[in-house]
Every structure is written in C-alpha cells, then in structure tokens.
Design an enzyme around this catalytic site. Structure first.
Site, PDB file in Angstrom:
ATOM      1  N   GLU A 111       9.419  -4.319 -15.073  1.00 37.19           N
ATOM      2  CA  GLU A 111       8.918  -5.596 -15.312  1.00 37.19           C
ATOM      3  C   GLU A 111       8.044  -5.755 -16.457  1.00 37.19           C
ATOM      4  O   GLU A 111       7.173  -4.957 -16.775  1.00 37.19           O
ATOM      5  CB  GLU A 111       8.285  -6.036 -13.901  1.00 37.19           C
ATOM      6  CG  GLU A 111       7.659  -7.352 -14.014  1.00 37.19           C
ATOM      7  CD  GLU A 111       7.443  -7.971 -12.521  1.00 37.19           C
ATOM      8  OE1 GLU A 111       7.654  -7.224 -11.765  1.00 37.19           O
ATOM      9  OE2 GLU A 111       6.543  -9.024 -12.622  1.00 37.19           O
ATOM     10  N   ASP A 141      -2.995 -12.212 -15.254  1.00 38.03           N
ATOM     11  CA  ASP A 141      -1.942 -12.173 -14.324  1.00 38.03           C
ATOM     12  C   ASP A 141      -2.317 -12.787 -12.990  1.00 38.03           C
ATOM     13  O   ASP A 141      -2.563 -12.173 -12.011  1.00 38.03           O
ATOM     14  CB  ASP A 141      -1.222 -10.598 -13.919  1.00 38.03           C
ATOM     15  CG  ASP A 141      -0.224 -10.541 -12.936  1.00 38.03           C
ATOM     16  OD1 ASP A 141       0.262 -11.672 -12.716  1.00 38.03           O
ATOM     17  OD2 ASP A 141      -0.139  -9.344 -12.674  1.00 38.03           O
ATOM     18  N   TYR A 161       3.455  -2.525  -5.515  1.00 37.45           N
ATOM     19  CA  TYR A 161       2.825  -2.647  -6.892  1.00 37.45           C
ATOM     20  C   TYR A 161       1.742  -1.616  -6.968  1.00 37.45           C
ATOM     21  O   TYR A 161       1.138  -1.777  -8.200  1.00 37.45           O
ATOM     22  CB  TYR A 161       2.546  -4.199  -7.251  1.00 37.45           C
ATOM     23  CG  TYR A 161       1.728  -4.915  -6.074  1.00 37.45           C
ATOM     24  CD1 TYR A 161       0.457  -4.681  -5.882  1.00 37.45           C
ATOM     25  CD2 TYR A 161       2.669  -5.891  -5.206  1.00 37.45           C
ATOM     26  CE1 TYR A 161      -0.271  -5.391  -5.012  1.00 37.45           C
ATOM     27  CE2 TYR A 161       1.837  -6.485  -4.251  1.00 37.45           C
ATOM     28  CZ  TYR A 161       0.439  -6.334  -3.906  1.00 37.45           C
ATOM     29  OH  TYR A 161      -0.100  -6.892  -3.175  1.00 37.45           O
ATOM     30  N   GLU A 186       7.721 -16.330  -7.533  1.00 36.26           N
ATOM     31  CA  GLU A 186       6.532 -15.733  -7.092  1.00 36.26           C
ATOM     32  C   GLU A 186       5.164 -16.276  -6.991  1.00 36.26           C
ATOM     33  O   GLU A 186       4.224 -15.940  -7.457  1.00 36.26           O
ATOM     34  CB  GLU A 186       6.294 -14.334  -7.979  1.00 36.26           C
ATOM     35  CG  GLU A 186       7.502 -13.378  -7.792  1.00 36.26           C
ATOM     36  CD  GLU A 186       7.233 -11.903  -8.893  1.00 36.26           C
ATOM     37  OE1 GLU A 186       6.765 -12.205  -9.796  1.00 36.26           O
ATOM     38  OE2 GLU A 186       7.393 -10.887  -8.274  1.00 36.26           O
ATOM     39  N   HIS A 197       3.453 -13.201 -16.761  1.00 38.42           N
ATOM     40  CA  HIS A 197       3.166 -12.024 -17.299  1.00 38.42           C
ATOM     41  C   HIS A 197       3.585 -11.921 -18.909  1.00 38.42           C
ATOM     42  O   HIS A 197       2.496 -11.630 -19.624  1.00 38.42           O
ATOM     43  CB  HIS A 197       3.861 -10.762 -16.757  1.00 38.42           C
ATOM     44  CG  HIS A 197       3.718 -10.582 -15.376  1.00 38.42           C
ATOM     45  ND1 HIS A 197       4.226  -9.433 -14.851  1.00 38.42           N
ATOM     46  CD2 HIS A 197       3.064 -11.332 -14.433  1.00 38.42           C
ATOM     47  CE1 HIS A 197       3.855  -9.397 -13.351  1.00 38.42           C
ATOM     48  NE2 HIS A 197       2.924 -10.501 -13.154  1.00 38.42           N
ATOM     49  N   ASP A 212       8.860 -11.530 -16.258  1.00 36.79           N
ATOM     50  CA  ASP A 212       8.197 -12.456 -15.414  1.00 36.79           C
ATOM     51  C   ASP A 212       7.693 -13.402 -16.635  1.00 36.79           C
ATOM     52  O   ASP A 212       6.934 -12.972 -17.600  1.00 36.79           O
ATOM     53  CB  ASP A 212       7.102 -11.386 -14.718  1.00 36.79           C
ATOM     54  CG  ASP A 212       6.115 -12.209 -14.077  1.00 36.79           C
ATOM     55  OD1 ASP A 212       5.619 -13.266 -14.427  1.00 36.79           O
ATOM     56  OD2 ASP A 212       6.100 -11.895 -12.875  1.00 36.79           O
ATOM     57  N   HIS A 228       6.743  -2.294 -11.400  1.00 35.33           N
ATOM     58  CA  HIS A 228       5.736  -2.261 -12.587  1.00 35.33           C
ATOM     59  C   HIS A 228       5.719  -1.013 -12.987  1.00 35.33           C
ATOM     60  O   HIS A 228       5.583  -0.050 -12.396  1.00 35.33           O
ATOM     61  CB  HIS A 228       4.561  -2.559 -11.933  1.00 35.33           C
ATOM     62  CG  HIS A 228       4.338  -4.191 -11.389  1.00 35.33           C
ATOM     63  ND1 HIS A 228       3.308  -4.508 -10.738  1.00 35.33           N
ATOM     64  CD2 HIS A 228       5.316  -4.994 -11.297  1.00 35.33           C
ATOM     65  CE1 HIS A 228       3.503  -5.926 -10.193  1.00 35.33           C
ATOM     66  NE2 HIS A 228       4.837  -6.141 -10.443  1.00 35.33           N
ATOM     67  N   HIS A 247      -0.793 -16.043 -10.994  1.00 31.29           N
ATOM     68  CA  HIS A 247       0.375 -16.844 -10.875  1.00 31.29           C
ATOM     69  C   HIS A 247       0.029 -18.307 -10.506  1.00 31.29           C
ATOM     70  O   HIS A 247      -0.900 -18.372  -9.404  1.00 31.29           O
ATOM     71  CB  HIS A 247       1.475 -16.359  -9.942  1.00 31.29           C
ATOM     72  CG  HIS A 247       2.082 -15.066 -10.150  1.00 31.29           C
ATOM     73  ND1 HIS A 247       2.894 -14.351  -9.730  1.00 31.29           N
ATOM     74  CD2 HIS A 247       1.622 -14.266 -11.332  1.00 31.29           C
ATOM     75  CE1 HIS A 247       3.320 -13.303 -10.084  1.00 31.29           C
ATOM     76  NE2 HIS A 247       2.278 -12.897 -10.934  1.00 31.29           N
ATOM     77  N   HIS A 280      11.347 -13.591 -13.285  1.00 27.91           N
ATOM     78  CA  HIS A 280      10.397 -13.949 -12.266  1.00 27.91           C
ATOM     79  C   HIS A 280       9.913 -15.326 -12.994  1.00 27.91           C
ATOM     80  O   HIS A 280       9.235 -15.204 -13.865  1.00 27.91           O
ATOM     81  CB  HIS A 280       9.074 -13.024 -12.127  1.00 27.91           C
ATOM     82  CG  HIS A 280       9.643 -11.687 -11.082  1.00 27.91           C
ATOM     83  ND1 HIS A 280       8.962 -10.497 -11.097  1.00 27.91           N
ATOM     84  CD2 HIS A 280      10.645 -11.470 -10.423  1.00 27.91           C
ATOM     85  CE1 HIS A 280       9.355  -9.772 -10.407  1.00 27.91           C
ATOM     86  NE2 HIS A 280      10.504 -10.280  -9.855  1.00 27.91           N
ATOM     87  N   ARG A 305       0.905  -1.306   0.072  1.00 31.88           N
ATOM     88  CA  ARG A 305       0.166   0.041  -0.162  1.00 31.88           C
ATOM     89  C   ARG A 305       0.760   1.163   0.111  1.00 31.88           C
ATOM     90  O   ARG A 305       0.389   2.313  -0.029  1.00 31.88           O
ATOM     91  CB  ARG A 305      -0.973   0.003   1.129  1.00 31.88           C
ATOM     92  CG  ARG A 305      -2.027  -1.179   1.239  1.00 31.88           C
ATOM     93  CD  ARG A 305      -2.837  -0.897   2.248  1.00 31.88           C
ATOM     94  NE  ARG A 305      -3.730  -2.206   2.265  1.00 31.88           N
ATOM     95  CZ  ARG A 305      -4.893  -2.564   1.399  1.00 31.88           C
ATOM     96  NH1 ARG A 305      -5.096  -1.813   0.543  1.00 31.88           N
ATOM     97  NH2 ARG A 305      -5.168  -3.607   1.498  1.00 31.88           N
ATOM     98  N   HIS A 308      11.575  -5.325  -4.719  1.00 25.87           N
ATOM     99  CA  HIS A 308      10.341  -5.221  -5.534  1.00 25.87           C
ATOM    100  C   HIS A 308       9.824  -3.907  -5.047  1.00 25.87           C
ATOM    101  O   HIS A 308       9.446  -3.695  -3.935  1.00 25.87           O
ATOM    102  CB  HIS A 308       9.585  -6.321  -5.613  1.00 25.87           C
ATOM    103  CG  HIS A 308       8.478  -6.583  -6.522  1.00 25.87           C
ATOM    104  ND1 HIS A 308       7.533  -5.184  -6.956  1.00 25.87           N
ATOM    105  CD2 HIS A 308       8.050  -7.281  -7.637  1.00 25.87           C
ATOM    106  CE1 HIS A 308       6.824  -5.571  -7.718  1.00 25.87           C
ATOM    107  NE2 HIS A 308       7.054  -6.845  -8.419  1.00 25.87           N
TER     108      HIS A 308
END
Ligand code: FE
Ligand code: FE
Ligand code: ZN
Length: 282
Positions: A144, A226, A72, A258, A181, A178, A109, A228, A213, A39, A69
């Site tokens: 990414e 998206d 996001y 991930e 992705h 990724d 991202h 995973h 990733h 967040r 990372h």
C-alpha cells in the site's frame, strides 16, 4: 469502459458468507476485510462450507477481486527481530488461508523503519516477502502507498519500486494506491491526477496497480498525517475523487472505501459513486 467495482471494509467476525451478504446490502460488488484483529491475534479457523458459500455468492453476483487487509500493526521492517519474525508468520499464515479464495488480493502496509532508515527498511521488507511468497501462489500481494507518517516506508513510488525490484517472486506483487495516503504524501491527485498516474507508470509500472483505497483526507496535501475523511468532506474533494473512479487507466480496478462511516454512510457513498461513474459512461 468495463465494469465498476466498488466496495468497503466489512466485518469478518461472522465469516466469509456474512461478509459477502454485508457487501451486497451496501450495493457493493467487492469488499475488503481485516484478516484478523489489527493487534494481530490469532485468525478465526476457516470453515470450508462458509468459504464455499461465499465463493458461490461472489460468483453469482459477479464480484470483482476482494481485497484482504493485513493487520496494520504488522511491521516487516521492525528493528527487533522478534517483531519481524511475527510479521513474517502473520503474512505466511494469511496467505495460506487466502489460498482458499484464490485469485484475490492481499494488501499490507510495508512497514515503519523506526529510525533505521528507509534503505534498511526496504531491504527488510523485501527479505520478508522473499520468505513468504510462493511459486504457485494464487493471491497477489499488494504494497500500500503510505502517507509518510512517522517513519513509514512506501511514502514515495520510488520506495515501493525499490521493494518490488528486490523481491525474487516480484511478479506476485502489486500496489494498492490509497488516495488519502498519496495526497498526504504530497502527490497532487486533486490538481494533476494524470501527472501522478504518469509518474506511477514511469516509476512502478501502471500494470502493477491492482486496487484503489478511495478516501478523502482531513489534511492538506503533503501533511503526512493519514486521517481519512468521508468522500467529499475532505481536502481532496468529491470532484477529484470522481475523476479517480472515471480515469481510463483505472477502469476495472476494485475501489475500496475506508472512510469513517457506518453501514448507511457506506451505502450512500457507494450509490453516489456508482451514479457518478455511470453518468460518465452515458
Ligand atoms: Fe491500509
Ligand atoms: Fe488504505
Ligand atoms: Zn490510512
């Protein structure tokens, strides 16, 4: 064939040394972590002794580069100015902190253009990077590859190349590919990995590729979803992901899991992939 660098996302709640120990307990020799709560709240104060202990541990165990990372939720190409300002502040603050562990990677991202169009998104992302990158920076910032969910920028190699081309200190930039992705974006890494990597090389340059990733995908190729999956439990499949870790063009890169896993699940995937990599080496 070089070294096999494999790791997973670990918790940053207890600091750097604890992250290193968690990685070791997984059988990993690299790791990834979120620089702060997704967040985007304040990051924990850095403890110099803790960072020094991590650096000693990483050296003793010959860790490869670690892959931090960014949260996001950060959107460098938001429509609202205050959100873009916030994104730049987080990037800048993260890079200042990562200067304590020089020589590593920081992945983010690129953003979502939220209806402004990819072209405007690309310009805004490049402008944000121009503001935060520094001449003497020791951290490589990675864009990414994205699945193309909603209005995500970075769903094609061309979009990433366009961002990189616009940034003044573009040599401080790289790409994190990724596997979930790019598959969701439509690239056939299961059927034609060679072709996808050739395309990456032609459009971006393979030397820009600095981290992978490694994820399976719950969805069919081109789904732009998206989501995973665990290694071998998705639409990409174990054989294809093993071809990724064994590919000659990707040797020496950090492979980061991930996948939706607990500690034991990550340890199992790491052991499985390490065995598959070693088997190919003979
Ligand atoms: Fe990511
Ligand atoms: Fe990822
Ligand atoms: Zn994802």
């Amino acid at each position: 064939m070089g070294r096999f660098l494999i790791g997973a996302h670990v918790s940053s709640a207890k600091g750097y040394e604890a992250m290193g120990r968690e990685a070791l307990s997984l059988g990993a020799n690299t790791l990834a972590f979120f620089t702060r709560n997704p967040r985007g709240g304040r990051a924990k104060e850095l403890d110099a002794d803790d960072v020094a202990a991590f650096r000693a541990l990483a050296e003793a165990h010959e860790f490869g580069p670690i892959v931090a990372h960014a949260p996001y939720t950060l959107n460098a190409c938001a429509a609202k100015e205050h959100l873009r300002t916030f994104a730049r502040e987080v990037l800048k603050d993260d890079l200042a902190r990562l200067a304590q562990t020089p020589g590593n990677l920081y992945n983010f991202h690129p953003g979502s253009h939220v209806g402004q169009g990819a072209e405007r998104g690309i310009k805004l992302i490049a402008a944000a990077l121009d503001e935060v990158l520094e001449e003497d920076q020791q951290t490589t910032v990675l864009l990414e590859t994205m699945a193309g969910k909603g209005t995500e920028v970075g769903r094609t190699f061309e979009e990433l190349a366009a961002i990189i081309a616009r940034v003044g200190l573009g040599d401080r930039l790289g790409v994190c590919l990724d596997t979930c992705h790019v598959w969701d974006a439509g690239y056939d890494i299961a059927g034609d990995l060679d072709g996808v990597l050739k395309e990456f090389d032609a459009v971006i340059g393979i030397d820009r590729l600095r981290a992978i990733h490694l994820n399976d995908s719950l969805n069919e190729r081109g789904a732009h979803k998206d989501r995973h999956a665990r290694i071998g439990e998705g639409c990409i499949g174990l054989d294809a992901l093993v071809r990724v870790i064994r590919h000659p063009a990707l040797q020496g890169l950090p492979f980061i899991l991930e996948t939706p896993n607990d500690h034991a699940g990550y340890a199992r995937e790491i052991a499985l992939l390490r065995a598959a990599w070693e088997e190919a080496r003979g």
